[in-house]
Design an enzyme around this catalytic site. Sequence first.
Site, PDB file in Angstrom:
ATOM      1  N   HIS A  67       0.848  -1.187   0.000  1.00  0.00           N
ATOM      2  CA  HIS A  67       0.000   0.000   0.000  1.00  0.00           C
ATOM      3  C   HIS A  67       0.887   1.241   0.000  1.00  0.00           C
ATOM      4  O   HIS A  67       2.080   1.171   0.340  1.00  0.00           O
ATOM      5  CB  HIS A  67      -0.911  -0.009   1.229  1.00  0.00           C
ATOM      6  CG  HIS A  67      -1.997  -1.024   1.137  1.00  0.00           C
ATOM      7  ND1 HIS A  67      -2.531  -1.655   2.235  1.00  0.00           N
ATOM      8  CD2 HIS A  67      -2.673  -1.516   0.064  1.00  0.00           C
ATOM      9  CE1 HIS A  67      -3.481  -2.490   1.851  1.00  0.00           C
ATOM     10  NE2 HIS A  67      -3.580  -2.421   0.544  1.00  0.00           N
ATOM     11  N   GLY A 107      -2.879  -1.999  -7.754  1.00  0.00           N
ATOM     12  CA  GLY A 107      -3.850  -2.775  -6.980  1.00  0.00           C
ATOM     13  C   GLY A 107      -5.290  -2.346  -7.184  1.00  0.00           C
ATOM     14  O   GLY A 107      -6.149  -3.176  -7.506  1.00  0.00           O
ATOM     15  N   ASP A 156      -4.163  -6.576  -7.820  1.00  0.00           N
ATOM     16  CA  ASP A 156      -4.338  -7.594  -6.772  1.00  0.00           C
ATOM     17  C   ASP A 156      -5.068  -8.805  -7.334  1.00  0.00           C
ATOM     18  O   ASP A 156      -4.744  -9.949  -7.025  1.00  0.00           O
ATOM     19  CB  ASP A 156      -5.126  -7.028  -5.581  1.00  0.00           C
ATOM     20  CG  ASP A 156      -4.403  -5.902  -4.862  1.00  0.00           C
ATOM     21  OD1 ASP A 156      -3.162  -5.829  -4.963  1.00  0.00           O
ATOM     22  OD2 ASP A 156      -5.088  -5.107  -4.196  1.00  0.00           O
ATOM     23  N   ASP A 212      -1.241  -1.567   4.806  1.00  0.00           N
ATOM     24  CA  ASP A 212      -1.419  -0.443   5.723  1.00  0.00           C
ATOM     25  C   ASP A 212      -2.740  -0.667   6.455  1.00  0.00           C
ATOM     26  O   ASP A 212      -3.805  -0.387   5.908  1.00  0.00           O
ATOM     27  CB  ASP A 212      -1.437   0.870   4.948  1.00  0.00           C
ATOM     28  CG  ASP A 212      -1.694   2.066   5.839  1.00  0.00           C
ATOM     29  OD1 ASP A 212      -1.763   1.908   7.076  1.00  0.00           O
ATOM     30  OD2 ASP A 212      -1.823   3.182   5.289  1.00  0.00           O
ATOM     31  N   HIS A 244     -10.169  -0.552  -2.606  1.00  0.00           N
ATOM     32  CA  HIS A 244     -10.316  -1.890  -3.182  1.00  0.00           C
ATOM     33  C   HIS A 244     -10.192  -2.978  -2.108  1.00  0.00           C
ATOM     34  O   HIS A 244      -9.687  -4.059  -2.369  1.00  0.00           O
ATOM     35  CB  HIS A 244      -9.289  -2.085  -4.301  1.00  0.00           C
ATOM     36  CG  HIS A 244      -7.863  -1.976  -3.852  1.00  0.00           C
ATOM     37  ND1 HIS A 244      -7.334  -0.832  -3.316  1.00  0.00           N
ATOM     38  CD2 HIS A 244      -6.866  -2.880  -3.857  1.00  0.00           C
ATOM     39  CE1 HIS A 244      -6.061  -1.047  -3.017  1.00  0.00           C
ATOM     40  NE2 HIS A 244      -5.761  -2.282  -3.332  1.00  0.00           N
ATOM     41  N   ASP A 256     -10.910  -6.635  -2.898  1.00  0.00           N
ATOM     42  CA  ASP A 256      -9.862  -7.322  -3.659  1.00  0.00           C
ATOM     43  C   ASP A 256      -8.736  -7.788  -2.732  1.00  0.00           C
ATOM     44  O   ASP A 256      -8.184  -8.876  -2.912  1.00  0.00           O
ATOM     45  CB  ASP A 256      -9.264  -6.405  -4.728  1.00  0.00           C
ATOM     46  CG  ASP A 256     -10.277  -5.970  -5.771  1.00  0.00           C
ATOM     47  OD1 ASP A 256     -11.309  -6.650  -5.905  1.00  0.00           O
ATOM     48  OD2 ASP A 256     -10.028  -4.946  -6.435  1.00  0.00           O
ATOM     49  N   ARG A 262      -7.486 -14.291   1.246  1.00  0.00           N
ATOM     50  CA  ARG A 262      -8.243 -15.539   1.335  1.00  0.00           C
ATOM     51  C   ARG A 262      -7.670 -16.592   0.383  1.00  0.00           C
ATOM     52  O   ARG A 262      -7.512 -17.759   0.746  1.00  0.00           O
ATOM     53  CB  ARG A 262      -9.730 -15.299   1.039  1.00  0.00           C
ATOM     54  CG  ARG A 262     -10.576 -16.567   1.220  1.00  0.00           C
ATOM     55  CD  ARG A 262     -12.062 -16.352   0.979  1.00  0.00           C
ATOM     56  NE  ARG A 262     -12.328 -15.881  -0.371  1.00  0.00           N
ATOM     57  CZ  ARG A 262     -12.781 -14.660  -0.677  1.00  0.00           C
ATOM     58  NH1 ARG A 262     -13.024 -13.786   0.257  1.00  0.00           N
ATOM     59  NH2 ARG A 262     -12.991 -14.318  -1.940  1.00  0.00           N
TER      60      ARG A 262
END
Length: 134
Positions: free
Chosen positions: A8, A55, A60, A80, A87, A90, A96
């Site tokens: 980030h 991203g 991402d 961060d 997003h 995402d 996950r």
Amino acid sequence: MKIALIAHDKKKQDLVDFSIAYRGIFEKHELFATGTTGLKIMEATGLTITRFKSGPLGGDQEIGSLIAKNEMDAVFFFRDPLTAQSHEPDITALVRLCDVYNIPLATNMGTAEILIHGLERGDFTWRKIVHDQS
């Protein structure tokens, strides 16, 4: 090994500094990164990096796609946690997917240190077994 590098905005310099410190390890692997993060690391280190979109613009998700196809071996994602991200869904999906496919994921400098030293020692040979089976 195929390694993703993501950060980030407020963590980009941390990942650049980390990449400088561990350039000798990273140069032995195939590197991927989201847009600006990849550019900053390449400029600071001279490492060769395949860059995806930023991203928020789908980068991402592009890395997540490689994870889902078992084509990524580790992810260094300096997040961060104190700044809202446009997003966020995402980001959650990427984390996950790492869990679903057992992809080592470092989201901060402390975990990244452990992960990079494991990579250097050869602790990721189990990923080669996974690739051989697919």
